[in-house]
Design a protein around this motif. Structure first.
Motif, short mmCIF file in Angstrom:
data_model
loop_
_atom_site.label_atom_id
_atom_site.label_comp_id
_atom_site.label_asym_id
_atom_site.label_seq_id
_atom_site.Cartn_x
_atom_site.Cartn_y
_atom_site.Cartn_z
N GLN A 54 0.80 -1.22 0.00
CA GLN A 54 0.00 0.00 0.00
C GLN A 54 0.83 1.27 0.00
N SER A 55 2.02 1.24 0.61
CA SER A 55 2.84 2.45 0.66
C SER A 55 3.47 2.79 -0.69
N ASP A 56 3.52 1.81 -1.59
CA ASP A 56 4.14 2.03 -2.91
C ASP A 56 3.11 2.19 -4.03
N ILE A 57 1.82 2.05 -3.70
CA ILE A 57 0.77 2.09 -4.72
C ILE A 57 0.15 3.47 -4.80
N VAL A 58 -0.12 3.92 -6.03
CA VAL A 58 -0.85 5.16 -6.24
C VAL A 58 -2.33 4.82 -6.40
N PHE A 59 -3.16 5.33 -5.51
CA PHE A 59 -4.59 5.04 -5.54
C PHE A 59 -5.36 6.16 -6.23
N PRO A 60 -6.45 5.87 -6.91
CA PRO A 60 -6.99 4.52 -7.17
C PRO A 60 -6.01 3.70 -8.01
N PHE A 61 -5.90 2.43 -7.68
CA PHE A 61 -4.96 1.52 -8.34
C PHE A 61 -5.72 0.63 -9.32
N GLY B 236 -9.68 1.49 -4.40
CA GLY B 236 -9.43 2.82 -3.86
C GLY B 236 -10.41 3.86 -4.33
N SER B 237 -11.54 3.44 -4.90
CA SER B 237 -12.56 4.39 -5.35
C SER B 237 -13.94 3.76 -5.21
N THR B 238 -14.90 4.55 -4.75
CA THR B 238 -16.28 4.07 -4.65
C THR B 238 -17.13 4.56 -5.82
N GLY C 12 -13.26 -1.66 -3.80
CA GLY C 12 -12.76 -2.08 -5.10
C GLY C 12 -13.85 -2.68 -5.96
N VAL C 13 -13.58 -2.76 -7.25
CA VAL C 13 -14.51 -3.38 -8.17
C VAL C 13 -13.70 -3.98 -9.31
N GLY C 14 -14.12 -5.15 -9.78
CA GLY C 14 -13.34 -5.79 -10.84
C GLY C 14 -14.15 -6.78 -11.64
#
Length: 456
Positions: free
Chosen positions: A115-122, A153-155, A339-341
């Motif tokens: 999580q510390s290395d990820i840019v959200f929304p991912f 990272g987004s609703t 999340g959604v996928g």
């Protein structure tokens, strides 16, 4: 005498032609994943058992392949469990790892760990095999590929709108027309369970309802009764089995049915937004349909759920599915990360395209020409030309052994290679090549530039 080798049930070997067709599908899916802004990741084939267990419901847990611990795995076994044949306790002691069941839970674990290395929304995509201890049948295997695209990272419901577009775009690019993208919402299912008085039986209700296309209405009702859902509740849910009309009409009916459920009405509002925006944007080849019996058996879905059915002319189960999961990373300690996928079922898509004859001939094209091998000097002369042809993107090959020409041409015929290139002493002396059309039998003499043009 050695026994004949075999492979486990539910797995397959793939021939060069089959691999080429699978790579064609993967290539199209990958191209559009990246066009929609998704980035690739990969995770290990196996995870710690605690990562996977308890995330897919009781039925899913039974289908997870467990890996025995290394060495003397019985040394740490629970003796009482072993004597009592208590498989659950015993498995926990002798198996600490398991093959991944899907790509979503490993993705959630990946997000939490990184999580510390990820840019959200991912936005990530992942194309890797998964394993399930399921009963093999047409379109259902124990080892198969999933092609997933997720946003975490987004609703925003615009993500669902884009995922419907992604499905439509990919299936359009594959030439699959009249694919049906079914949509529902788990909040609606929760609302239905609430208004029929079966709120405490939500999981049993949704798991049974999800089997409607497999066991039919009576089978679903029978399973619900077995799980303790009352006859009066079944009578209240009866309208769901004959829920017809346009999407707008279905949403209106749901608004009436779920008027007494706050949760259910939230689901209706979400569905209405997604369906209206998709309708306004338009679709290429696919059809969007609201299916109130669609449940998706996985416990982690909390909002929109999707399932994709192939053209009705093909007898095949779903070729894709997915949904919104608000709490998945929470089980690994990262709260408030929605999340959604969606996922594309590579193996079933392959079978559908094969049945409908949708693969272009160029997908399985072999080498354009076979260079005949007459010996060491001739082979070297041929390879010099082949290096230039390959640099120009032309697929060519040299027969490895200097055997009879007839046998070399027979090899080319079996491989469906259209041309043979002959380069013996005469051709070498004149810096030329003999180009033989293996279909017509016609042979002409050409220089390198003419050879390159003919094979382009």
């Amino acid at each position: 005498m050695a026994s004949k080798p075999s492979i486990p049930k539910g797995t397959r070997d793939f021939s060069p032609i089959e691999v080429a067709k699978r790579q064609y599908i993967i290539g199209i899916i990958k191209t559009h994943f990246e066009q929609f802004g998704f980035q690739p990741i990969e995770t290990p084939s196996f995870e710690n058992s605690e990562t996977l267990m308890g995330k897919y419901g009781e039925e899913g847990d039974r289908l997870i392949f467990k890996i025995l611990n290394s060495g003397d795995y019985l040394a740490k076994a629970d003796v009482v469990a072993l004597q009592n044949k208590d498989s659950l306790r015993l498995t926990a002691a002798i198996s600490e790892k398991a093959l991944r069941y899907d790509l979503t839970v490993p993705f959630a674990r990946y997000v939490v760990q990184n999580q510390s290395d990820i840019v959200f929304p991912f936005k990530r995509y992942q194309i890797q095999p998964v394993w399930r201890a399921d009963r093999p049948q047409k379109g259902r295997f124990r080892e198969f590929f999933q092609c997933d695209a997720d946003v975490v990272g987004s609703t925003s419901l615009w993500q669902e709108v884009e995922l419907v577009q992604l499905y439509d775009t990919v299936f359009g690019a594959l030439g699959l027309e009249k694919v049906t993208i079914k949509i529902n919402n788990r909040k609606i299912l929760s609302g239905i369970a609430e208004v029929i008085g079966a709120k405490e039986k939500l999981i049993d209700f949704t798991v049974a309802l999800d089997k409607l296309d497999k066991i039919g209405e009576e089978g679903v009702k029978a399973e619900m009764r077995e799980k303790g859902i009352s006859q009066s509740a079944l009578q209240k849910v009866q309208p769901l089995f004959q829920f017809v009309g346009t999407i707008s009409e279905k949403i209106q009916k749901l608004s009436v049915l779920l008027a007494g459920s706050e949760e259910g009405m939230k689901g209706v509002a979400e569905l209405q937004f997604i369906c209206e925006q998709v309708s306004n944007l338009g679709m290429q080849q696919s059809v969007l349909d609201l299916d109130v019996t669609l449940a998706r058996g996985l416990n982690y879905y909390t909002g929109s759920i999707f399932e994709v059915s192939p053209p009705k002319s093909v007898a095949m189960g779903s070729v894709g599915g997915g949904g919104r999961y608000d709490d998945l990373t929470g089980i690994f300690g990262l709260k408030d990360m929605s999340g959604v996928g969606i996922s594309f079922g590579l193996d079933r898509i392959y079978l559908v395209m094969e049945e409908l004859n949708l693969f272009p001939e160029t997908v399985t094209s072999t080498s354009k020409a076979l260079f005949v091998n007459y010996g060491e000097k001739e082979a070297f002369y041929a390879l010099q030309a082949m290096m230039k042809l390959r640099a120009a993107g032309i697929k060519v090959e040299l027969y490895p052994d200097a055997i009879k020409v007839g046998k070399q041409l027979m090899y080319a015929d079996k491989r469906e290679i259209p041309f043979a290139v002959v380069a013996g002493e005469t051709e070498m002396a004149q810096h030329q090549f003999g180009l033989k059309d293996l279909l017509s039998g016609e042979q002409i003499t050409v220089d390198f530039q003419e050879l390159k043009l003919a094979l382009s």
